[in-house]
Scaffold this motif. Structure first.
Motif, mmCIF file in Angstrom:
data_model
loop_
_atom_site.group_PDB
_atom_site.id
_atom_site.type_symbol
_atom_site.label_atom_id
_atom_site.label_comp_id
_atom_site.label_asym_id
_atom_site.label_seq_id
_atom_site.Cartn_x
_atom_site.Cartn_y
_atom_site.Cartn_z
ATOM 1 N N GLN A 237 0.813 -1.213 0.000
ATOM 2 C CA GLN A 237 0.000 0.000 0.000
ATOM 3 C C GLN A 237 0.850 1.269 0.000
ATOM 4 N N SER A 238 2.006 1.234 0.647
ATOM 5 C CA SER A 238 2.845 2.434 0.726
ATOM 6 C C SER A 238 3.403 2.843 -0.630
ATOM 7 N N ILE B 10 0.228 5.033 -3.227
ATOM 8 C CA ILE B 10 -0.453 6.186 -2.649
ATOM 9 C C ILE B 10 -1.318 6.910 -3.682
ATOM 10 N N ARG C 211 -7.276 -1.849 -1.204
ATOM 11 C CA ARG C 211 -6.455 -1.306 -0.132
ATOM 12 C C ARG C 211 -6.493 -2.181 1.123
ATOM 13 N N PHE D 102 -5.709 1.134 5.725
ATOM 14 C CA PHE D 102 -5.879 2.258 4.804
ATOM 15 C C PHE D 102 -7.364 2.597 4.660
ATOM 16 N N ARG E 231 -8.673 4.398 7.776
ATOM 17 C CA ARG E 231 -8.281 5.812 7.827
ATOM 18 C C ARG E 231 -9.058 6.627 6.797
ATOM 19 N N ASP E 232 -9.208 6.081 5.607
ATOM 20 C CA ASP E 232 -9.870 6.798 4.522
ATOM 21 C C ASP E 232 -11.342 7.063 4.830
#
Length: 272
Positions: free
Chosen positions: A78-79, A82, A89, A93, A96-97
């Motif tokens: 995932q990093s 971006i 994801r 992630f 957070r999204d």
């Protein structure tokens, strides 16, 4: 207008749990109150390093690499993505999204987690690709139903990787089950099932992915429809309690490979 179904999602971070979570998020009738992510590795007493050593010793390098790819590697990828919105994801992630609370825990039955669940008062606790057993304080919560997505046609192929063993046995059919949870893994009343012909041309990863995708659809439909009728009532006296499969051994892996099956296809990690 009907109120949204309040759901706490319990899982172990992987490509499979991400697929289930994405479908929950995309359904406008579902409200995800929180995600409980297991950080337990194999056994409660094992730390990640000892857990990895035990896995290697039991299942060998190939299967351990498969587990690494669908969990840690998928998360780390995932990093590097971006600015790319196409790939599926990680659950962290997505949390957070979408501003969803996420709690990492080695013990879902701890006082802290149980109290949090009680205060949240969810309609459903939905488990998928989860490696911890819910105990009485959670299972007995009033007005909360605990259900699980299991990628087999229960009561057949109970255990940690039922699709692997179905492929190893050259089963004609595989499937997915939605069932109520009780104090024994992969038991409880069967609510919904869907079966499909085993696709021997695709990998274990791809077959599992398809089943969790189908399982999340069944679970969402069940929760939204407020169904009560069981698909199948199991006579537990006829069920063999010895049919629970633990982690594949090196011998199991060799038999799986001799049948011409693949554990994974790396393109799946990038395309979803």
């Amino acid at each position: 207008m009907c109120a949204k179904k309040k759901v706490i999602f319990c899982t172990y971070s992987s490509i499979y749990s991400s697929k289930v979570l994405k479908q929950l998020i995309d359904d406008e009738d579902i409200e995800i109150q929180a995600i409980i992510n297991s950080t337990r590795v194999l056994r409660p007493s094992l730390n990640p390093i000892l857990g990895a050593i035990y896995q290697l010793k039991t299942s060998g390098l190939r299967y351990s690499a498969y587990l690494f790819f669908i969990t840690d590697l998928f998360h780390w990828i995932q990093s590097f993505l971006i600015f790319n919105q196409r790939p599926l994801r990680s659950i962290h992630f997505l949390a957070r999204d979408k501003n969803i609370s996420i709690m990492d825990t080695r013990d879902i039955n701890s006082i802290e987690i149980v109290e949090y669940i009680k205060k949240s008062n969810p309609d459903y606790i939905l488990c998928a690709h989860f490696n911890q057993l819910l105990k009485a304080p959670i299972l007995s919560l009033e007005n909360t139903e605990c259900i699980n997505i299991h990628p087999s046609l229960l009561p057949n192929y109970k255990g940690v990787d039922p699709v692997f063993f179905a492929m190893r046995d050259n089963a004609e059919k595989i499937g997915v089950t939605i069932h109520r949870m009780n104090a024994v893994f992969d038991s409880g009343e069967i609510l919904q099932q869907s079966e499909m012909k085993l696709n021997s041309s695709i990998s274990l990863l791809s077959n599992n992915y398809q089943l969790f995708e189908e399982g999340s659809k069944l679970a969402i439909n069940w929760m939204k429809a407020k169904k009560t009728k069981l698909v199948k009532q199991i006579d537990n006296s006829l069920v063999n309690d010895d049919n629970y499969d633990s982690w594949p051994t090196r011998i199991d892996i060799k038999q799986f490979k001799r049948s011409g099956y693949r554990l994974m296809n790396l393109s799946t990690l990038w395309k979803q």
